[in-house]
Enzyme design. Structure first.
Site, PDB file in Angstrom:
ATOM      1  N   ASP A  74       0.858  -1.186   0.000  1.00 22.81           N
ATOM      2  CA  ASP A  74       0.000   0.000   0.000  1.00 22.81           C
ATOM      3  C   ASP A  74       0.899   1.243   0.000  1.00 22.81           C
ATOM      4  O   ASP A  74       1.662   1.452   0.937  1.00 22.81           O
ATOM      5  CB  ASP A  74      -0.880  -0.044   1.271  1.00 22.81           C
ATOM      6  CG  ASP A  74      -1.949   1.036   1.259  1.00 22.81           C
ATOM      7  OD1 ASP A  74      -1.978   1.835   0.303  1.00 22.81           O
ATOM      8  OD2 ASP A  74      -2.740   1.086   2.218  1.00 22.81           O
ATOM      9  N   CYS A 134     -11.480 -13.898 -30.931  1.00 22.01           N
ATOM     10  CA  CYS A 134     -12.213 -12.655 -30.635  1.00 22.01           C
ATOM     11  C   CYS A 134     -11.543 -11.807 -29.562  1.00 22.01           C
ATOM     12  O   CYS A 134     -12.010 -10.718 -29.261  1.00 22.01           O
ATOM     13  CB  CYS A 134     -13.651 -12.958 -30.211  1.00 22.01           C
ATOM     14  SG  CYS A 134     -13.780 -13.711 -28.599  1.00 22.01           S
ATOM     15  N   HIS A 154     -17.597 -20.603 -30.951  1.00 20.58           N
ATOM     16  CA  HIS A 154     -16.811 -20.354 -32.171  1.00 20.58           C
ATOM     17  C   HIS A 154     -16.950 -21.507 -33.161  1.00 20.58           C
ATOM     18  O   HIS A 154     -17.026 -21.296 -34.370  1.00 20.58           O
ATOM     19  CB  HIS A 154     -15.339 -20.140 -31.807  1.00 20.58           C
ATOM     20  CG  HIS A 154     -15.063 -18.752 -31.322  1.00 20.58           C
ATOM     21  ND1 HIS A 154     -15.369 -17.612 -32.044  1.00 20.58           N
ATOM     22  CD2 HIS A 154     -14.517 -18.305 -30.159  1.00 20.58           C
ATOM     23  CE1 HIS A 154     -15.024 -16.537 -31.357  1.00 20.58           C
ATOM     24  NE2 HIS A 154     -14.500 -16.930 -30.199  1.00 20.58           N
ATOM     25  N   GLU A 196      -2.541   0.030  -4.493  1.00 23.95           N
ATOM     26  CA  GLU A 196      -2.552  -1.178  -3.664  1.00 23.95           C
ATOM     27  C   GLU A 196      -2.440  -2.423  -4.535  1.00 23.95           C
ATOM     28  O   GLU A 196      -3.003  -2.471  -5.628  1.00 23.95           O
ATOM     29  CB  GLU A 196      -3.856  -1.271  -2.867  1.00 23.95           C
ATOM     30  CG  GLU A 196      -3.916  -0.338  -1.685  1.00 23.95           C
ATOM     31  CD  GLU A 196      -5.160  -0.587  -0.836  1.00 23.95           C
ATOM     32  OE1 GLU A 196      -5.519  -1.745  -0.629  1.00 23.95           O
ATOM     33  OE2 GLU A 196      -5.753   0.410  -0.392  1.00 23.95           O
ATOM     34  N   CYS A 202      -8.575 -15.523 -26.117  1.00 22.92           N
ATOM     35  CA  CYS A 202      -9.096 -16.228 -27.284  1.00 22.92           C
ATOM     36  C   CYS A 202      -8.485 -15.654 -28.551  1.00 22.92           C
ATOM     37  O   CYS A 202      -8.513 -14.432 -28.770  1.00 22.92           O
ATOM     38  CB  CYS A 202     -10.613 -16.107 -27.327  1.00 22.92           C
ATOM     39  SG  CYS A 202     -11.316 -16.756 -28.848  1.00 22.92           S
TER      40      CYS A 202
END
Length: 572
Positions: A104, A475, A494, A197, A472
DNA sequence: GGGCGAGGAACGT
DNA sequence: TTCCAACGTTCCTCGCCC
């Protein structure tokens, strides 16, 4: 809150100022701060709305108290059995084999501004404006208790020397990217939860280099400093829930290591105030304290029967996990469920102006959706009235949309039903996504039948390639290997699309009655439906049977883990 | 009357 | 004098449908 609170000391009951004091603020005059905020807020519309919300929480508390009072000894014994069983299951799921780091950055925005403008060094600095500040530096914190969550004008009253610097997110993103470059060197799969963070799994690096987590934490902080010139605080623990708590302990510029030992964890948790836990905010703290007298994590276990009698199984699981110090240890991929954009402005009743604002928001939202190739079919309009009341109005559409024109057109219908209206905020949100395929128009269409699936399964491995085992190739939809079912449906899609195309090519028209799928199921509908069903049912009531470990795990994950990239509580 | 989905509110960071 | 965000998720309720 004492009985006299609302008389002589009304500010004490003003819940808005209840806040989680941060490390290094012990010397702050909390009462003075609380009083000033109360005095400055009193009478405003914002204040009235806060009072209204507080009254609702108080009613809820009363209802829950009444519910508690109705529990018979037999009920409590029954709930205790359920709780004990669940505690055992959670205990058996405890994983002490991982080492997680939560990093942080210290007063990130303020630190960046000071780094770029050294003349600000040593001055109390707030990033933001008079209306709201995002971050303040530690010079401010030592004076006014909390580094943020104040209106700027209130912070100025509390700290008259306060210097304001406007936000510059491009600058912060630039520094954030530098920190992420460092994180990648320690854990390529690190989880960023905001600009400042992140969670890192350092199990492998500790093992491979034969070094302690303490050494890695120190090295990491030094590396961040060398790369950015900024300091950070880190917490090391066996899970993310605890690592997040640990990073706050020696803030700023410090670290805290919680050993991977059950006994050490239970000791650590025993006196830890519940508000320190990510996911327990103002309201939950208030309810647990005022209904069940729970102030520390350990007390979650002591009151476990009552928790079972009052809360949903998802909440029970979370509360008991907190009591045990059990949290998530896996690196899990999360899918976005909604995307939104909203803007606050000066209150107005001017309808042409309201529509203009909404059109701008529709454009922003559409652009954001295009960047992530998202198409949604549920549109939600959010309105905040001049009196700070928030209303939402939603509609589910027959097709997936993304364009500004479509969003604006449907939003217009929702807004018209609410007019006339005086508003100070308008927001639009899209949800129920179909990712990546502009031609996936009809959300009502069926996915692959079992027969088709059997027919197609032989060749589907050749259809979809997962780039980097992740994206993929056809696409660009992103699905990690663990999303087995979603990947299966995606491949089916597909393949069906390909076969359909072949069918058209061969015969000039699609095969009749075999239009297996036209929707890219990046988020598998069947899987989603099951998850929703499970969560939904669980939210209704507490079953009298004892929960199975597997069901509870998936429910808890459903509750938070599939959430957005930046606002997910860190405990799972 | 229970399952289910939609919508709205609440909650958390 | 007056000013109090943006975003995303979960929870709860209600009404429809079988």
């Amino acid at each position: 809150m004492g009985a006299t609170s609302d008389g002589d000391r009304p500010w004490e009951s003003y819940q808005t100022v209840y806040t989680n004091a941060k490390a290094g603020m012990d010397g702050v005059d909390k009462e003075k701060v609380q009083r000033v905020i109360y005095e400055m807020s009193k009478g405003s519309k914002y204040f009235e709305n806060e009072q209204r919300k507080e009254a609702i929480v108080k009613q809820r508390i009363e209802r829950m108290r009444a519910q508690c009072a109705k529990l018979t000894a037999k009920d409590i014994a029954q709930f205790q059995m359920i709780a004990d069983k669940r505690i055992l299951e959670l205990e058996s799921s405890r994983d002490l084999s991982k080492i997680w780091v939560h990093s942080d950055m210290d007063a990130f925005y303020a630190a960046v501004e000071t780094l770029e403008n050294p003349s600000l060094k040593g001055k109390p600095l707030a990033v933001g404006g008079k209306s709201m500040i995002c971050t303040a530096n530690y010079e401010v914190c030592t004076e006014i208790w909390c580094s943020c969550c104040y209106a700027g004008f209130i912070a100025l009253k509390l700290c008259p020397n306060l210097v304001f610097v406007p936000t510059n997110f491009d600058k912060y993103m630039n520094y954030s990217e530098k920190t992420r470059k460092v994180f990648r060197g320690y854990d390529p799969n690190f989880i960023a939860t905001s600009l400042d963070e992140a969670y890192l799994n350092i199990t492998t690096i500790c093992k491979d280099r034969c070094v302690s987590s303490q050494e890695v934490a120190e090295e990491l902080r030094n590396a961040i400093y060398e790369e950015t010139g900024l300091t950070c605080s880190v917490g090391v623990a066996p899970n993310r829930l605890l690592a997040k708590v640990c990073s706050d302990i020696n803030k700023p510029n410090g670290q805290f290591i919680l050993p991977n030992e059950r006994k050490a964890i239970l000791t650590f948790i025993s006196s830890l105030p519940i508000r320190k836990i990510g996911g327990i905010g103002k309201v939950t703290e208030h309810i647990l304290r005022d209904v069940l007298g729970i102030n520390t994590c350990e007390e979650m276990l002591k009151k476990s029967a009552y928790l079972c009698g009052l809360f949903s199984p998802c909440s029970i699981d979370f509360f008991l996990s907190v009591g045990l110090g059990v949290g998530n240890t896996d690196t899990q991929f999360r899918l976005r469920k909604s995307i939104s954009s909203e803007r606050t402005f000066s209150s107005t009743e001017d309808q042409s102006l309201i529509f203009k604002k909404m059109e701008e928001i529709a454009e922003t939202l559409s652009n954001d959706m295009q960047k992530e190739s998202l198409f949604g079919r549920t549109l939600t309009l959010k309105l905040k009235t001049t009196s700070f009341e928030v209303k939402t109005r939603a509609t589910s559409l027959q097709k997936y949309i993304q364009s500004k024109e479509d969003i604006f057109s449907h939003a217009t219908k929702l807004l018209k039903a609410e007019l006339p209206l005086s508003v100070r905020l308008i927001g639009l949100r899209m949800s129920h996504f179909c990712v990546g395929t502009p031609h996936s128009a009809d959300p009502m269409q069926k996915t692959l039948s079992a027969d088709n699936r059997a027919l197609l399964s032989r060749t589907q491995e050749e259809v979809v390639l997962w780039i980097n085992d992740y994206m993929c190739s056809l696409c660009g939809c992103e699905l990690p290997p663990s999303f087995v079912e979603e990947r299966q449906e995606h491949s089916d899609y597909h393949l069906a699309e390909m076969l359909q195309k072949e069918s058209v090519d061969n015969f000039g028209k699609p095969t009749q009655g075999s239009n297996p799928v036209q929707k890219s199921p990046c988020v598998g509908r069947s899987a989603r439906k099951r998850r929703n069903k499970s969560a939904h049912n669980d939210g209704k009531h507490i079953p009298s049977i004892v929960f199975s470990n597997e069901v509870r795990k998936s429910d808890a994950r459903n509750m938070y883990h599939m959430s957005g990239f930046f606002s997910m509580p860190d405990w799972m």
